[in-house]
Design a protein around this motif. Structure first.
Motif, PDB file in Angstrom:
ATOM      1  N   MET A  72       0.865  -1.188   0.000  1.00 48.15           N
ATOM      2  CA  MET A  72       0.000   0.000   0.000  1.00 48.15           C
ATOM      3  C   MET A  72       0.896   1.231   0.000  1.00 48.15           C
ATOM      4  O   MET A  72       1.422   1.625   1.030  1.00 48.15           O
ATOM      5  CB  MET A  72      -0.887  -0.005   1.248  1.00 48.15           C
ATOM      6  CG  MET A  72      -1.862   1.150   1.287  1.00 48.15           C
ATOM      7  SD  MET A  72      -2.987   1.022   2.683  1.00 48.15           S
ATOM      8  CE  MET A  72      -3.905  -0.420   2.238  1.00 48.15           C
ATOM      9  N   ASN A  73       1.105   1.825  -1.177  1.00 49.00           N
ATOM     10  CA  ASN A  73       2.068   2.903  -1.271  1.00 49.00           C
ATOM     11  C   ASN A  73       1.425   4.229  -1.643  1.00 49.00           C
ATOM     12  O   ASN A  73       2.109   5.177  -1.982  1.00 49.00           O
ATOM     13  CB  ASN A  73       3.169   2.559  -2.286  1.00 49.00           C
ATOM     14  CG  ASN A  73       2.573   2.046  -3.598  1.00 49.00           C
ATOM     15  OD1 ASN A  73       1.409   2.301  -3.880  1.00 49.00           O
ATOM     16  ND2 ASN A  73       3.381   1.332  -4.357  1.00 49.00           N
ATOM     17  N   ASP A  74       0.111   4.355  -1.628  1.00 51.03           N
ATOM     18  CA  ASP A  74      -0.552   5.640  -1.797  1.00 51.03           C
ATOM     19  C   ASP A  74      -1.857   5.622  -1.010  1.00 51.03           C
ATOM     20  O   ASP A  74      -2.217   4.618  -0.400  1.00 51.03           O
ATOM     21  CB  ASP A  74      -0.773   5.972  -3.277  1.00 51.03           C
ATOM     22  CG  ASP A  74      -1.647   4.927  -3.972  1.00 51.03           C
ATOM     23  OD1 ASP A  74      -2.641   4.499  -3.365  1.00 51.03           O
ATOM     24  OD2 ASP A  74      -1.314   4.546  -5.115  1.00 51.03           O
ATOM     25  N   SER A  75      -2.575   6.768  -1.048  1.00 52.05           N
ATOM     26  CA  SER A  75      -3.780   6.862  -0.224  1.00 52.05           C
ATOM     27  C   SER A  75      -5.002   6.255  -0.885  1.00 52.05           C
ATOM     28  O   SER A  75      -6.046   6.121  -0.246  1.00 52.05           O
ATOM     29  CB  SER A  75      -4.062   8.337   0.100  1.00 52.05           C
ATOM     30  OG  SER A  75      -4.389   9.051  -1.089  1.00 52.05           O
ATOM     31  N   VAL A 110     -15.506  -4.311  -7.250  1.00 56.65           N
ATOM     32  CA  VAL A 110     -15.184  -3.942  -5.871  1.00 56.65           C
ATOM     33  C   VAL A 110     -14.623  -5.155  -5.128  1.00 56.65           C
ATOM     34  O   VAL A 110     -13.631  -5.061  -4.408  1.00 56.65           O
ATOM     35  CB  VAL A 110     -16.430  -3.389  -5.162  1.00 56.65           C
ATOM     36  CG1 VAL A 110     -16.158  -3.204  -3.671  1.00 56.65           C
ATOM     37  CG2 VAL A 110     -16.857  -2.071  -5.789  1.00 56.65           C
ATOM     38  N   THR A 111     -15.263  -6.312  -5.301  1.00 50.52           N
ATOM     39  CA  THR A 111     -14.786  -7.543  -4.661  1.00 50.52           C
ATOM     40  C   THR A 111     -13.375  -7.881  -5.119  1.00 50.52           C
ATOM     41  O   THR A 111     -12.510  -8.249  -4.309  1.00 50.52           O
ATOM     42  CB  THR A 111     -15.738  -8.711  -4.978  1.00 50.52           C
ATOM     43  OG1 THR A 111     -17.044  -8.399  -4.491  1.00 50.52           O
ATOM     44  CG2 THR A 111     -15.247  -9.994  -4.333  1.00 50.52           C
ATOM     45  N   GLN A 112     -13.131  -7.752  -6.403  1.00 48.90           N
ATOM     46  CA  GLN A 112     -11.811  -8.069  -6.946  1.00 48.90           C
ATOM     47  C   GLN A 112     -10.748  -7.129  -6.379  1.00 48.90           C
ATOM     48  O   GLN A 112      -9.644  -7.563  -6.028  1.00 48.90           O
ATOM     49  CB  GLN A 112     -11.843  -7.976  -8.467  1.00 48.90           C
ATOM     50  CG  GLN A 112     -10.525  -8.394  -9.138  1.00 48.90           C
ATOM     51  CD  GLN A 112     -10.627  -8.341 -10.656  1.00 48.90           C
ATOM     52  OE1 GLN A 112     -11.590  -7.818 -11.201  1.00 48.90           O
ATOM     53  NE2 GLN A 112      -9.637  -8.880 -11.326  1.00 48.90           N
ATOM     54  N   ARG A 113     -11.093  -5.843  -6.286  1.00 48.26           N
ATOM     55  CA  ARG A 113     -10.114  -4.895  -5.754  1.00 48.26           C
ATOM     56  C   ARG A 113      -9.819  -5.180  -4.287  1.00 48.26           C
ATOM     57  O   ARG A 113      -8.676  -5.082  -3.836  1.00 48.26           O
ATOM     58  CB  ARG A 113     -10.636  -3.464  -5.910  1.00 48.26           C
ATOM     59  CG  ARG A 113      -9.640  -2.419  -5.422  1.00 48.26           C
ATOM     60  CD  ARG A 113     -10.053  -1.022  -5.762  1.00 48.26           C
ATOM     61  NE  ARG A 113      -9.106  -0.065  -5.241  1.00 48.26           N
ATOM     62  CZ  ARG A 113      -9.231   1.261  -5.348  1.00 48.26           C
ATOM     63  NH1 ARG A 113     -10.273   1.766  -5.996  1.00 48.26           N
ATOM     64  NH2 ARG A 113      -8.321   2.075  -4.830  1.00 48.26           N
ATOM     65  N   LEU A 114     -10.858  -5.552  -3.529  1.00 54.40           N
ATOM     66  CA  LEU A 114     -10.655  -5.896  -2.125  1.00 54.40           C
ATOM     67  C   LEU A 114      -9.762  -7.128  -2.004  1.00 54.40           C
ATOM     68  O   LEU A 114      -8.850  -7.175  -1.160  1.00 54.40           O
ATOM     69  CB  LEU A 114     -12.003  -6.142  -1.446  1.00 54.40           C
ATOM     70  CG  LEU A 114     -11.958  -6.597   0.019  1.00 54.40           C
ATOM     71  CD1 LEU A 114     -11.216  -5.596   0.887  1.00 54.40           C
ATOM     72  CD2 LEU A 114     -13.377  -6.837   0.539  1.00 54.40           C
ATOM     73  N   GLN A 115      -9.987  -8.122  -2.827  1.00 54.33           N
ATOM     74  CA  GLN A 115      -9.161  -9.327  -2.799  1.00 54.33           C
ATOM     75  C   GLN A 115      -7.711  -9.006  -3.145  1.00 54.33           C
ATOM     76  O   GLN A 115      -6.777  -9.543  -2.520  1.00 54.33           O
ATOM     77  CB  GLN A 115      -9.716 -10.369  -3.774  1.00 54.33           C
ATOM     78  CG  GLN A 115     -11.055 -10.954  -3.346  1.00 54.33           C
ATOM     79  CD  GLN A 115     -11.681 -11.818  -4.413  1.00 54.33           C
ATOM     80  OE1 GLN A 115     -11.308 -11.755  -5.593  1.00 54.33           O
ATOM     81  NE2 GLN A 115     -12.658 -12.643  -4.021  1.00 54.33           N
ATOM     82  N   GLN A 116      -7.495  -8.147  -4.122  1.00 58.63           N
ATOM     83  CA  GLN A 116      -6.141  -7.753  -4.494  1.00 58.63           C
ATOM     84  C   GLN A 116      -5.449  -7.022  -3.348  1.00 58.63           C
ATOM     85  O   GLN A 116      -4.249  -7.241  -3.096  1.00 58.63           O
ATOM     86  CB  GLN A 116      -6.180  -6.866  -5.740  1.00 58.63           C
ATOM     87  CG  GLN A 116      -6.597  -7.592  -7.008  1.00 58.63           C
ATOM     88  CD  GLN A 116      -6.805  -6.646  -8.174  1.00 58.63           C
ATOM     89  OE1 GLN A 116      -6.879  -5.434  -8.006  1.00 58.63           O
ATOM     90  NE2 GLN A 116      -6.916  -7.208  -9.383  1.00 58.63           N
ATOM     91  N   LEU A 117      -6.205  -6.167  -2.651  1.00 52.17           N
ATOM     92  CA  LEU A 117      -5.638  -5.432  -1.520  1.00 52.17           C
ATOM     93  C   LEU A 117      -5.262  -6.382  -0.390  1.00 52.17           C
ATOM     94  O   LEU A 117      -4.187  -6.259   0.210  1.00 52.17           O
ATOM     95  CB  LEU A 117      -6.644  -4.384  -1.041  1.00 52.17           C
ATOM     96  CG  LEU A 117      -6.244  -3.521   0.160  1.00 52.17           C
ATOM     97  CD1 LEU A 117      -4.938  -2.801  -0.099  1.00 52.17           C
ATOM     98  CD2 LEU A 117      -7.357  -2.513   0.464  1.00 52.17           C
ATOM     99  N   GLU A 118      -6.129  -7.343  -0.094  1.00 53.83           N
ATOM    100  CA  GLU A 118      -5.839  -8.309   0.965  1.00 53.83           C
ATOM    101  C   GLU A 118      -4.629  -9.172   0.589  1.00 53.83           C
ATOM    102  O   GLU A 118      -3.790  -9.491   1.444  1.00 53.83           O
ATOM    103  CB  GLU A 118      -7.069  -9.182   1.219  1.00 53.83           C
ATOM    104  CG  GLU A 118      -8.225  -8.424   1.873  1.00 53.83           C
ATOM    105  CD  GLU A 118      -9.468  -9.275   2.042  1.00 53.83           C
ATOM    106  OE1 GLU A 118     -10.212  -9.064   3.016  1.00 53.83           O
ATOM    107  OE2 GLU A 118      -9.707 -10.164   1.196  1.00 53.83           O
TER     108      GLU A 118
END
Length: 301
Positions: free
Chosen positions: A1-4, A33-41
């Motif tokens: 996580m390198n930006d806001s 949205v689900t895909q982005r959350l999974q990528q973040l996790e």
């Protein structure tokens, strides 16, 4: 996580409460949205949200990231607001929550004038009968009247505000004026339901003396304008903020009762999430708001 952006995405999820609501707010499909959350996790190596059909539930890691991340986002925004000010003006969106009656009568005009003087600021005002329970972290400023229970919000004094016991002259002519707080129990009273408080227990002080009176009421409402109008019609006695009844007392529509006894003050305060690092638009609005209620608020002029 390198930006806001990731933190802002997670904060939007928390504020929305569901993937579908978050997708609508972000302008994305629920699957995106689900895909982005999974990528973040996956990037963080930790589960942030427990999914459910009705409501998102954040894990300890997700809650920590939201709590600490919100502070970082505020500091980040404040930095760029200050840079923007150096280049010539205030920008951004200011989200304010305030009580219904006070917001309509005293706050809305001030906000309108402030926005006119600062046209690059968008102001979103939400009026509520329960400002402190309407997810205060969604707002930059929450205006509160009265005693503040334990809170992690920072209070800024806006204006003094006493509370008066009042009734219409017609009611007093019919039933007589009380000479002590204890006599209120024999009179019809009208209650304002707010903030989940015990509104039928009225408290008074006179020097070192203290009195608590349990009043009875056949009329109650969560809107202060309604109970004030009922009181003006002679339907009962009210305990109400000075800002709301000062005009009616001056015009003779209401009479202040028990002037020798004092009810607890209900000062007007503005609440923010932190004292330092506030965005420039928030700081300037606070200063503007305080200037409009000093040295005397409108109800004492």
């Amino acid at each position: 996580m390198n930006d806001s952006a990731d933190i802002r995405f997670l904060l939007t999820l928390r504020e929305s409460g569901s993937l579908i609501a978050a997708a609508r707010k972000l302008g994305l499909s629920p699957s995106a949205v689900t895909q982005r959350l999974q990528q973040l996790e996956k990037k963080l190596g930790a589960q942030l949200v427990n999914r459910s059909a009705r409501r998102l539930q954040f894990t300890e890691e997700g809650s920590l990231l939201c709590e600490r991340g919100a502070e970082l986002v505020e500091q980040f925004d404040a930095l760029f607001d200050d840079l923007q000010m150096r280049r010539g003006g205030l920008v951004g969106t200011l989200k304010i929550n305030a009580p219904l009656g006070f917001g309509r009568r005293h706050l809305a005009p001030v906000i309108g004038e402030f926005q006119q003087q600062n046209p690059d600021i968008d102001v979103a005002l939400t009026l509520s009968d329960r400002p402190l329970t309407d997810t205060p972290d969604r707002f930059d400023i929450v205006v509160h009247i009265g005693e503040l229970r334990i809170s992690n919000l920072v209070g800024h004094m806006i204006a003094p505000n006493a509370r008066f016991v009042c009734a219409a002259p017609a009611l007093l002519k019919r039933l007589g004026a009380p000479q002590s707080p204890d006599e209120l129990s024999r009179l019809p009273c009208i209650l304002l339901r707010e903030n989940n408080e015990d509104v039928s227990l009225w408290q008074f002080s006179k020097g070192r003396m203290r009195r608590s009176v349990r009043v009875s009421a056949h009329l109650s409402c969560n809107d202060g304008d309604v109970i004030r109008e009922w009181a003006c019609q002679g339907r009962g006695v009210i305990l109400r903020s000075e800002w709301d009844v000062a005009d009616d007392i001056a015009k003779g529509k209401l009479v202040r009762l028990l002037p020798g006894w004092k009810a607890p003050d209900a000062n007007v305060i503005a609440l923010t999430h932190q004292r330092a690092g506030l965005p420039a638009r928030t700081r300037h609005f606070m200063q503007y708001l305080q200037s409009r209620f000093r040295p005397l608020p409108p109800w004492r002029r």
